[in-house]
Design a protein around this motif. Structure first.
Motif, PDB file in Angstrom:
ATOM      1  N   VAL A 297      10.259   4.268  -4.841  1.00 20.38           N
ATOM      2  CA  VAL A 297       9.685   3.069  -5.451  1.00 20.38           C
ATOM      3  C   VAL A 297      10.701   2.420  -6.384  1.00 20.38           C
ATOM      4  O   VAL A 297      10.877   1.193  -6.389  1.00 20.38           O
ATOM      5  CB  VAL A 297       8.394   3.412  -6.207  1.00 20.38           C
ATOM      6  CG1 VAL A 297       7.805   2.177  -6.869  1.00 20.38           C
ATOM      7  CG2 VAL A 297       7.376   4.057  -5.272  1.00 20.38           C
ATOM      8  N   VAL A 298      11.378   3.251  -7.180  1.00 27.12           N
ATOM      9  CA  VAL A 298      12.405   2.730  -8.094  1.00 27.12           C
ATOM     10  C   VAL A 298      13.532   2.062  -7.307  1.00 27.12           C
ATOM     11  O   VAL A 298      14.001   0.976  -7.668  1.00 27.12           O
ATOM     12  CB  VAL A 298      12.948   3.867  -8.983  1.00 27.12           C
ATOM     13  CG1 VAL A 298      14.126   3.372  -9.814  1.00 27.12           C
ATOM     14  CG2 VAL A 298      11.845   4.406  -9.884  1.00 27.12           C
ATOM     15  N   ALA A 299      13.977   2.714  -6.230  1.00 24.58           N
ATOM     16  CA  ALA A 299      15.053   2.149  -5.414  1.00 24.58           C
ATOM     17  C   ALA A 299      14.631   0.820  -4.796  1.00 24.58           C
ATOM     18  O   ALA A 299      15.409  -0.151  -4.778  1.00 24.58           O
ATOM     19  CB  ALA A 299      15.457   3.142  -4.322  1.00 24.58           C
ATOM     20  N   TYR A 300      13.407   0.758  -4.287  1.00 23.84           N
ATOM     21  CA  TYR A 300      12.905  -0.475  -3.677  1.00 23.84           C
ATOM     22  C   TYR A 300      12.840  -1.598  -4.718  1.00 23.84           C
ATOM     23  O   TYR A 300      13.251  -2.740  -4.439  1.00 23.84           O
ATOM     24  CB  TYR A 300      11.523  -0.225  -3.075  1.00 23.84           C
ATOM     25  CG  TYR A 300      11.043  -1.311  -2.146  1.00 23.84           C
ATOM     26  CD1 TYR A 300      11.371  -1.291  -0.799  1.00 23.84           C
ATOM     27  CD2 TYR A 300      10.242  -2.353  -2.612  1.00 23.84           C
ATOM     28  CE1 TYR A 300      10.916  -2.278   0.065  1.00 23.84           C
ATOM     29  CE2 TYR A 300       9.787  -3.342  -1.769  1.00 23.84           C
ATOM     30  CZ  TYR A 300      10.128  -3.308  -0.424  1.00 23.84           C
ATOM     31  OH  TYR A 300       9.691  -4.299   0.415  1.00 23.84           O
ATOM     32  N   ALA A 301      12.338  -1.279  -5.911  1.00 20.92           N
ATOM     33  CA  ALA A 301      12.244  -2.280  -6.969  1.00 20.92           C
ATOM     34  C   ALA A 301      13.628  -2.743  -7.415  1.00 20.92           C
ATOM     35  O   ALA A 301      13.845  -3.939  -7.675  1.00 20.92           O
ATOM     36  CB  ALA A 301      11.462  -1.711  -8.153  1.00 20.92           C
ATOM     37  N   LEU A 302      14.581  -1.817  -7.490  1.00 24.32           N
ATOM     38  CA  LEU A 302      15.938  -2.166  -7.900  1.00 24.32           C
ATOM     39  C   LEU A 302      16.578  -3.130  -6.905  1.00 24.32           C
ATOM     40  O   LEU A 302      17.196  -4.133  -7.288  1.00 24.32           O
ATOM     41  CB  LEU A 302      16.772  -0.886  -8.020  1.00 24.32           C
ATOM     42  CG  LEU A 302      18.228  -1.058  -8.456  1.00 24.32           C
ATOM     43  CD1 LEU A 302      18.320  -1.705  -9.820  1.00 24.32           C
ATOM     44  CD2 LEU A 302      18.937   0.306  -8.457  1.00 24.32           C
TER      45      LEU A 302
ATOM     46  N   THR B 235       0.831  -1.204   0.000  1.00 24.80           N
ATOM     47  CA  THR B 235       0.000   0.000   0.000  1.00 24.80           C
ATOM     48  C   THR B 235       0.865   1.253   0.000  1.00 24.80           C
ATOM     49  O   THR B 235       0.577   2.231  -0.703  1.00 24.80           O
ATOM     50  CB  THR B 235      -0.930  -0.003   1.220  1.00 24.80           C
ATOM     51  OG1 THR B 235      -1.704  -1.204   1.239  1.00 24.80           O
ATOM     52  CG2 THR B 235      -1.859   1.203   1.196  1.00 24.80           C
ATOM     53  N   GLY B 236       1.925   1.236   0.792  1.00 26.03           N
ATOM     54  CA  GLY B 236       2.847   2.363   0.810  1.00 26.03           C
ATOM     55  C   GLY B 236       3.507   2.583  -0.532  1.00 26.03           C
ATOM     56  O   GLY B 236       3.737   3.739  -0.946  1.00 26.03           O
TER      57      GLY B 236
ATOM     58  N   LEU C  55       4.034   5.880  -5.285  1.00 24.31           N
ATOM     59  CA  LEU C  55       4.011   5.956  -6.743  1.00 24.31           C
ATOM     60  C   LEU C  55       3.119   7.097  -7.224  1.00 24.31           C
ATOM     61  O   LEU C  55       3.359   7.685  -8.284  1.00 24.31           O
ATOM     62  CB  LEU C  55       3.519   4.622  -7.312  1.00 24.31           C
ATOM     63  CG  LEU C  55       3.721   4.385  -8.806  1.00 24.31           C
ATOM     64  CD1 LEU C  55       5.199   4.428  -9.159  1.00 24.31           C
ATOM     65  CD2 LEU C  55       3.124   3.047  -9.216  1.00 24.31           C
ATOM     66  N   ARG C  56       2.123   7.440  -6.431  1.00 23.81           N
ATOM     67  CA  ARG C  56       1.204   8.519  -6.807  1.00 23.81           C
ATOM     68  C   ARG C  56       1.744   9.888  -6.405  1.00 23.81           C
ATOM     69  O   ARG C  56       1.172  10.904  -6.803  1.00 23.81           O
ATOM     70  CB  ARG C  56      -0.158   8.277  -6.160  1.00 23.81           C
ATOM     71  CG  ARG C  56      -0.833   6.987  -6.626  1.00 23.81           C
ATOM     72  CD  ARG C  56      -2.196   6.819  -6.006  1.00 23.81           C
ATOM     73  NE  ARG C  56      -3.110   7.887  -6.413  1.00 23.81           N
ATOM     74  CZ  ARG C  56      -4.349   8.023  -5.964  1.00 23.81           C
ATOM     75  NH1 ARG C  56      -4.827   7.148  -5.083  1.00 23.81           N
ATOM     76  NH2 ARG C  56      -5.106   9.022  -6.368  1.00 23.81           N
TER      77      ARG C  56
ATOM     78  N   LEU D 287       3.810   5.468   5.686  1.00 22.17           N
ATOM     79  CA  LEU D 287       2.919   6.256   4.823  1.00 22.17           C
ATOM     80  C   LEU D 287       1.550   5.592   4.704  1.00 22.17           C
ATOM     81  O   LEU D 287       0.509   6.265   4.759  1.00 22.17           O
ATOM     82  CB  LEU D 287       3.541   6.408   3.438  1.00 22.17           C
ATOM     83  CG  LEU D 287       4.645   7.452   3.270  1.00 22.17           C
ATOM     84  CD1 LEU D 287       5.251   7.347   1.881  1.00 22.17           C
ATOM     85  CD2 LEU D 287       4.097   8.856   3.500  1.00 22.17           C
ATOM     86  N   ALA D 288       1.557   4.276   4.545  1.00 19.22           N
ATOM     87  CA  ALA D 288       0.287   3.558   4.402  1.00 19.22           C
ATOM     88  C   ALA D 288      -0.534   3.641   5.680  1.00 19.22           C
ATOM     89  O   ALA D 288      -1.755   3.887   5.631  1.00 19.22           O
ATOM     90  CB  ALA D 288       0.568   2.100   4.039  1.00 19.22           C
TER      91      ALA D 288
END
Length: 670
Positions: A439-444, A424-425, A430-431, A488-489
């Protein structure tokens, strides 16, 4: 081994927390800092002081003592005193500050209980490969007084007078021993808890405060503090597998380092950097230089914990830098004219720089991996680098917060509530345009972890080689971003209710409690396995019987003599339990010619005079032996085979024996 008294544990915990905070707090006392960043930066500043004092003491041939660190901190505070802010440095904390303090205390206690509740005694230590070096390195600081990071590795690189290894962890543990008199095992466990309490939790709270709405700051602080110890990837995994104490210490500093990077971008590049909510007062021009100075101190402190881990910090910062660059390019392009032309020139220069850097990186890879003579696939094949699952399994573990905590497939199990909150966070971030870089760092990080854990391809080894293709080092970065995202969530959900603060605190408590409950059994069992001390030796370094025997050795072996033994059978711990320095204090090392000769030719002592010469040079007259070998013995070939052969041939005179261990006297060289 007798259980440690509660007083010894409490004093060690207090010494650890004070040792990691007081020097930094004292040195930064004159600076314009609010309480939260002051607390978050105390540990990095303290470690910078500890490391520098260790080096200076070594250069001046002084014995390191914890008081030297306080003296250095006081000197720095005195130098900075003229620039202090003209207002009271201390003020009475508001009642609302009690909530984060309480949350931090609860989180720290929960961490300690989850990690150690199945460990029978607080003085036990992880019986793992790397820990033999860490234990003896700390004992070396206590015994010799040399805490210099420039020379710590000479303990195992005995063919050199200068060999660097970061001494932050070992010196901090030695300070606990100096202050309280506890054993190194107690100091290590106390320091692990202190690192989470004093470094990790304040840092993650500060980082979170930069991304949550200002009106929800107190609730956000409490939520982040509670959630800070609810993830299995960190801080638990690095304390069970490995055990990776210096890396664990370095990673605990990362939240404050990332917070500094965000603030530096905000005050130096306000038009393009992500907005931060921690703006109780406007930042003055002088504060910009203060932030630069604090960033330099942070990097110095991190350098003395584990320099190689700073690659992970760069991995976290790169998405932030790219986000800032993208914003700057968009603004310049929209402005048009001269600004657009300047942007194109800058973009061309950046492209050229990146191209050159890429070529240089490829050349470095070819050189480091010796690709010309040895294929990439022949590298990084150790147990920590072996793929244990598929890439999709790794991605699923990230999504479900199912953390690897042991070699192979020892996992915590899915933490569904925590996983849903983190996802959710991610959607919320992302919004928000200013948080998409997170988000990019977490995905990487998730992708690199999945590759490291699920693929043995050459490309995977190249992409993850800077982390030794170690899945644990990569996955431990996930909670650093996961905690702010989960917070955040929690805050967004609470904002939809009539009592947002109460709901936020309650929701965070429930989510954190679900994490602790999910980690309770698997983490406790894994820790109990690593911190084991059996009555009968199997594949451990030592058992209780061997420890009792080594405590008798000091009555026979003179204090000025080194004690010979095969480190794989536990004799490498004679420094801790017999107070006699081992000839081989680790399972591997770059040994000097005398040690190499003994390891390879001790069984030829009656025919090769050089063996006795080497023994005399090292002042060795006794040999300690024991049954059993750590983890079944050296997988790369027995480098100490001559020691075992000499014992099996009965070349030496028995002095003490308990049926499992024996102390032998070397009479051939008398």
């Amino acid at each position: 081994m007798d259980n440690v008294s509660w007083w010894a544990v409490a004093s060690a915990l207090a010494a650890g927390c004070l040792g990691l905070s007081v020097p930094g707090l004292l040195a930064t006392l004159p600076l314009r800092l609010r309480p939260l960043p002051r607390l978050a930066l105390a540990a990095p500043a303290s470690l910078a002081l500890i490391g520098c004092v260790g080096v200076i003491d070594g250069l001046l041939h002084l014995r390191f003592h914890w008081s030297h660190v306080l003296i250095a901190a006081a000197v720095i505070a005195a130098v900075l005193w003229p620039i202090r802010e003209k207002r009271p440095l201390w003020s009475c904390p508001r009642l609302s500050a009690l909530l984060p303090v309480t949350a931090s205390a609860v989180s720290s206690v929960a961490f300690a209980l989850v990690l150690l509740h199945q460990v029978p005694s607080f003085d036990l230590f992880s019986q793992s490969y790397d820990n033999l070096f860490h234990l003896n390195a700390t004992q070396s600081i206590l015994e010799t007084g040399n805490a210099s990071s420039l020379q710590l590795r000479t303990l195992i690189n005995t063919d050199r007078t200068l060999s660097t290894y970061p001494a932050g962890w070992h010196t901090a543990a030695a300070m606990i021993c100096q202050i309280t008199g506890v054993s190194i095992g107690v100091a290590f466990n106390a320091l692990a808890i202190a690192v989470v309490s004093v470094a990790w939790l304040p840092g993650i709270a500060w980082l979170t405060s930069l991304v949550v709405p200002q009106r929800q700051r107190t609730a956000g602080l409490c939520a982040s503090l509670l959630l800070g110890t609810a993830f299995g990837f960190f801080p638990y995994a690095l304390l069970i597998w490995g055990v990776l104490y210096p890396t664990f210490l370095a990673y605990a500093l990362f939240p404050s380092g990332l917070a500094l990077a965000m603030l530096l971008a905000h005050v130096w590049l306000p038009r393009w950097a992500p907005a931060v909510s921690d703006q109780v007062r406007p930042w003055a021009w002088n504060d910009r230089w203060m932030l630069l100075g604090l960033a330099a101190v942070w990097w110095l402190g991190a350098f003395f914990t584990h320099p190689r881990s700073l690659v992970s910090m760069v991995l976290l910062i790169v998405p932030l830098v790219l986000w800032i660059c993208a914003r700057a390019i968009a603004v310049a392009w929209k402005a048009g004219g001269a600004r657009r032309r300047r942007m194109l020139w800058w973009l061309g220069g950046a492209f050229a720089f990146v191209s050159v850097a890429a070529v240089a990186a490829i050349l470095v890879v070819f050189r480091v991996f010796h690709v010309a003579s040895r294929p990439v696939g022949d590298h990084l094949n150790g147990p920590q680098a072996q793929a244990v699952q598929t890439v999709w399994d790794g991605l699923w573990q990230v999504l479900t917060q199912n953390a690897l905590v042991g070699l192979g497939l020892d996992m915590t199990g899915s933490l569904i509530i925590l996983a849903v909150v983190v996802l959710t966070g991610l959607v919320i971030a992302l919004r928000r345009a200013d948080l998409r870089w997170m988000v990019v760092a977490y995905a990487l990080i998730a992708v690199l972890f999945a590759l490291a854990a699920g693929s043995n391809s050459d490309m995977t080894k190249i992409l993850t080689g800077l982390w030794y293709k170690d899945r644990y080092r990569l996955s431990a970065l996930l909670p650093l971003l996961g905690v702010p995202l989960a917070t955040l969530a929690v805050l967004r959900i609470a904002a939809l209710t009539r009592w947002p603060r109460v709901v936020a605190l309650g929701s965070a408590t429930i989510v954190a409690a679900s994490g602790w409950a999910g980690l309770w059994a698997p983490v406790g069992a894994a820790a109990a396995h690593e911190y084991r001390l059996e009555n009968v030796k199997t594949t451990d370094f030592v058992d209780s019987r061997q420890i009792a025997f080594m405590q008798q050795v000091a009555d026979v072996v003179p204090a000025d003599q080194l004690l010979l033994g095969d480190p794989w059978d536990g004799s490498g711990l004679s420094w801790l339990y017999a107070d006699r320095r081992p000839v081989f204090p680790h399972l591997n090392g770059q040994w000097d010619p005398d040690r190499l000769l003994i390891a390879q030719h001790l069984d030829q002592i009656e025919s090769d005079p050089a063996v006795c010469t080497a023994l005399r040079h090292l002042n060795v007259h006794y040999l300690l032996v024991s049954t059993g070998e750590f983890d079944g013995g050296d997988p790369s070939g027995n480098k100490f085979a001559a020691i075992d052969a000499a014992v099996s041939q009965g070349l030496f005179t028995p002095v003490l024996s308990d049926g499992e261990s024996a102390l032998l006297r070397i009479d051939q060289c008398s």
